[in-house]
Scaffold this motif. Structure first.
Motif, PDB file in Angstrom:
ATOM      1  N   ILE A 154      60.934  -2.459 -40.676  1.00 11.58           N
ATOM      2  CA  ILE A 154      60.109  -1.817 -41.696  1.00 11.58           C
ATOM      3  C   ILE A 154      60.335  -2.494 -43.042  1.00 11.58           C
ATOM      4  N   LEU A 180      59.925  -1.947 -46.993  1.00 13.20           N
ATOM      5  CA  LEU A 180      59.676  -0.944 -48.031  1.00 13.20           C
ATOM      6  C   LEU A 180      59.238  -1.650 -49.318  1.00 13.20           C
ATOM      7  N   HIS A 235      67.972   1.007 -38.361  1.00 11.95           N
ATOM      8  CA  HIS A 235      66.578   1.302 -38.000  1.00 11.95           C
ATOM      9  C   HIS A 235      65.875   0.001 -37.616  1.00 11.95           C
ATOM     10  N   HIS A 275      64.534   2.325 -31.819  1.00  7.69           N
ATOM     11  CA  HIS A 275      65.680   3.006 -32.424  1.00  7.69           C
ATOM     12  C   HIS A 275      65.444   4.496 -32.588  1.00  7.69           C
ATOM     13  N   ASP A 320      66.068   8.043 -34.870  1.00  7.82           N
ATOM     14  CA  ASP A 320      66.253   8.590 -36.218  1.00  7.82           C
ATOM     15  C   ASP A 320      66.948   9.942 -36.099  1.00  7.82           C
ATOM     16  N   HIS A 352      68.896  11.052 -41.728  1.00 11.30           N
ATOM     17  CA  HIS A 352      68.115   9.916 -42.233  1.00 11.30           C
ATOM     18  C   HIS A 352      67.203  10.323 -43.392  1.00 11.30           C
ATOM     19  N   TRP A 353      66.742  11.566 -43.393  1.00 11.15           N
ATOM     20  CA  TRP A 353      65.778  11.982 -44.418  1.00 11.15           C
ATOM     21  C   TRP A 353      66.369  13.064 -45.311  1.00 11.15           C
ATOM     22  N   ILE A 385      56.465   0.776 -35.892  1.00 10.90           N
ATOM     23  CA  ILE A 385      57.769   0.555 -36.534  1.00 10.90           C
ATOM     24  C   ILE A 385      58.341   1.852 -37.098  1.00 10.90           C
ATOM     25  N   GLY A 386      57.502   2.823 -37.400  1.00 10.25           N
ATOM     26  CA  GLY A 386      58.000   4.111 -37.901  1.00 10.25           C
ATOM     27  C   GLY A 386      57.362   5.264 -37.149  1.00 10.25           C
ATOM     28  N   HIS A 407      55.384  10.739 -45.796  1.00  5.61           N
ATOM     29  CA  HIS A 407      56.106  10.549 -44.536  1.00  5.61           C
ATOM     30  C   HIS A 407      56.344  11.875 -43.824  1.00  5.61           C
ATOM     31  N   HIS A 431      58.848  12.197 -40.764  1.00 10.47           N
ATOM     32  CA  HIS A 431      60.256  12.243 -41.184  1.00 10.47           C
ATOM     33  C   HIS A 431      60.567  13.575 -41.860  1.00 10.47           C
ATOM     34  N   GLN A 481      61.295   5.180 -32.390  1.00  7.38           N
ATOM     35  CA  GLN A 481      60.292   4.196 -32.816  1.00  7.38           C
ATOM     36  C   GLN A 481      60.381   2.904 -32.009  1.00  7.38           C
TER      37      GLN A 481
END
Ligand SMILES: O=C(O)C(=O)c1ccccc1S
Ligand SMILES: [Mn+2]
Length: 259
Positions: free
Chosen positions: A34, A36, A71, A75, A77, A81-82, A192-193, A206, A209, A221
């Motif tokens: 990912i 950002l 990540h 993978h 989550d 993570h959030w 990817i997410g 998001h 998440h 993901q």
């Protein structure tokens, strides 16, 4: 109910009465991670560096040093993570309950919609249409969004344009509903997410998440081979690396299903 004998499960796999499907992408140095906005920290690229290969550096053995982000690739989550899950108990990969690492999965096939629109969004109405055909999503099940994105070449995964990634995912309403009304264990994607590429513009940003991890639930993901799973009836094995306070980890995801 008498406890089933685990040996029967092993025998069913050994005899082919049950099928094992590998839902994991091969982790390679060019596997996309990912990206950002530049002002934020970024995932480390995957690096595989040979230490020795039956040579002067180690005559009888072959091994590597690997570097990668939590990540990366296929993978997991964890809630930590959030920010919405940051204060929950047992919210990291080293503390989440082992019982959550083996669970059933529902697969929603939106491959046609995603082929027609890279920004396709899964909605509550689309999931309810799936439930009309396959029954209500049971509590504690994974929901896997099949888009066949994993059949694209790695360079097309992120589908980056000037305004960011354009990849399919869930809208905010369906994620709130899946978590709060259906009590799912987690949500899995091929992209990817767990969120759509444009999800930073959603409310809340998001949402996958936001709602999953805020409820102590999980994400998967970069899954693949979802086309080999039935809409219901598969069991997922998802055991992340036991990283101290880890927010997630690459893992091997296996599905067990009828032939
Ligand atoms: O969980 C991820 O891999 C992911 O999608 C992500 C990672 C870090 C920051 C934002 C996002 S949106
Ligand atoms: Mn992740």
């Amino acid at each position: 109910m008498a406890a089933p004998d685990p040996l029967d499960f092993a025998a069913a796999i050994a005899t082919g009465a049950l099928r094992v499907v590998d839902l994991t992408a091969t982790l390679t140095p060019d596997f996309p991670v990912i990206v950002l906005p530049p002002e934020f920290g970024q995932a480390a690229p995957v690096r595989i560096r040979e230490i020795s290969r039956y040579d002067g550096r180690g005559p009888g053995w072959y091994w590597n040093n690997i570097t990668l982000g939590e990540h990366t690739g296929t993978h997991f989550d964890a809630p930590i993570h959030w920010y919405t899950g940051k204060d929950l108990p047992n919210n990291a990969v080293d503390t989440l309950p082992a019982e959550h690492m083996i669970a059933p999965a529902c697969v929603i096939d939106c491959s046609g919609e995603a082929a027609a629109d890279a920004d396709f969004l899964l909605t509550r109405a689309r999931v309810e249409a799936w439930e009309e055909e396959h029954g209500r999503i049971p509590r504690g099940h994974w929901v896997l969004l099949r888009t066949d994105w994993s059949k694209r070449s790695p360079r097309d995964y992120a589908n980056l344009k000037e305004d960011g990634a354009h990849t399919p995912g869930p809208d905010a309403e369906v994620m709130k509903w899946l978590v709060e009304e259906r009590g799912i264990l987690g949500f899995g994607t091929e992209t990817i997410g767990t969120d759509a590429g444009q999800a930073s513009h959603f409310e809340p940003p998001h949402p996958a998440h936001h709602f999953l991890h805020g409820a102590g639930r999980y994400g998967l993901q970069c899954l693949c081979n979802l086309d080999r799973l039935p809409p219901t009836g598969a069991i997922l094995i998802t055991a992340p690396l036991k990283i101290l306070n880890g927010s997630g980890s690459p893992l091997r995801v296996l599905a067990v299903t009828r032939p």
